[in-house]
Design a protein around this motif. Structure first.
Motif, mmCIF file in Angstrom:
data_model
loop_
_atom_site.group_PDB
_atom_site.id
_atom_site.type_symbol
_atom_site.label_atom_id
_atom_site.label_comp_id
_atom_site.label_asym_id
_atom_site.label_seq_id
_atom_site.Cartn_x
_atom_site.Cartn_y
_atom_site.Cartn_z
ATOM 1 N N PRO A 6 0.890 -1.301 -0.024
ATOM 2 C CA PRO A 6 0.139 0.160 0.036
ATOM 3 C C PRO A 6 0.866 1.379 -0.049
ATOM 4 N N TYR A 7 2.002 1.301 0.676
ATOM 5 C CA TYR A 7 2.841 2.390 0.733
ATOM 6 C C TYR A 7 3.336 2.710 -0.771
ATOM 7 N N GLU A 8 3.689 1.606 -1.330
ATOM 8 C CA GLU A 8 4.238 1.840 -2.919
ATOM 9 C C GLU A 8 3.118 2.470 -3.714
ATOM 10 N N ARG A 9 2.022 1.824 -3.611
ATOM 11 C CA ARG A 9 1.095 2.286 -4.545
ATOM 12 C C ARG A 9 0.754 3.969 -4.205
ATOM 13 N N ALA A 10 0.492 4.268 -2.677
ATOM 14 C CA ALA A 10 0.434 5.604 -2.528
ATOM 15 C C ALA A 10 1.681 6.595 -2.913
ATOM 16 N N ARG A 11 2.796 5.918 -2.915
ATOM 17 C CA ARG A 11 4.003 6.760 -3.345
ATOM 18 C C ARG A 11 3.894 6.974 -4.838
ATOM 19 N N ARG A 12 3.507 5.996 -5.597
ATOM 20 C CA ARG A 12 3.223 5.989 -7.179
ATOM 21 C C ARG A 12 2.201 7.090 -7.300
ATOM 22 N N ALA A 13 1.221 7.161 -6.640
ATOM 23 C CA ALA A 13 -0.058 7.858 -6.864
ATOM 24 C C ALA A 13 0.411 9.348 -6.626
ATOM 25 N N ALA A 14 0.941 9.463 -5.519
ATOM 26 C CA ALA A 14 1.580 10.731 -5.336
ATOM 27 C C ALA A 14 2.436 11.261 -6.363
ATOM 28 N N GLU A 15 3.555 10.462 -6.784
ATOM 29 C CA GLU A 15 4.442 10.814 -7.890
ATOM 30 C C GLU A 15 3.576 11.157 -9.251
ATOM 31 N N GLU A 17 0.486 12.430 -9.517
ATOM 32 C CA GLU A 17 -0.002 13.681 -9.258
ATOM 33 C C GLU A 17 0.970 14.731 -9.381
ATOM 34 N N ARG A 18 2.056 14.610 -8.885
ATOM 35 C CA ARG A 18 3.030 15.760 -8.802
ATOM 36 C C ARG A 18 3.615 15.842 -10.264
ATOM 37 N N ALA A 24 1.052 20.863 -15.758
ATOM 38 C CA ALA A 24 0.136 21.558 -15.788
ATOM 39 C C ALA A 24 0.926 23.191 -15.782
ATOM 40 N N ALA A 25 1.778 23.385 -14.928
ATOM 41 C CA ALA A 25 2.658 24.464 -14.865
ATOM 42 C C ALA A 25 3.392 24.602 -15.991
ATOM 43 N N TRP A 26 3.997 23.782 -16.614
ATOM 44 C CA TRP A 26 4.896 23.931 -17.799
ATOM 45 C C TRP A 26 3.908 24.333 -19.011
#
Length: 87
Positions: A6-15, A17-18, A24-26
């Motif tokens: 679950p931590y790996e999936r959360a990290r990938r989802a945050a990555e 999103e970032r 979008a900023a670019w």
């Protein structure tokens, strides 16, 4: 299929999103006419689709040609094999 914690999936989802935020900023920092030209080029590239597969080659054939001076030798022809035979 690989299982991720679950931590790996959360990290990938945050990555992911970032990455979307940075993208979008670019896009926001590019002038409108440059952005429209870039968007047209991307759409044209996606419409072309993937590249065609390379042509079939004999098994073991390298895709790159040999370097100059390192070409394979021609097969040796035995001249005596056909001379002395009488049928």
């Amino acid at each position: 299929m690989t299982k991720h914690s679950p931590y790996e999936r959360a990290r990938r989802a945050a990555e992911t999103e970032r990455t979307k935020q940075i993208e979008a900023a670019w896009y926001a920092s590019i002038p409108a006419e440059t952005l429209s030209a870039f968007t047209r080029e991307v759409a044209a590239a996606r419409a072309r689709g993937p590249l065609a597969p390379p042509p079939n080659q004999a098994p073991g054939t390298l895709p790159n040609p040999p370097r100059p001076g390192h070409e394979p030798k021609a097969p040796k022809v035995d001249r005596n094999a056909t001379r002395g035979r009488r049928s």
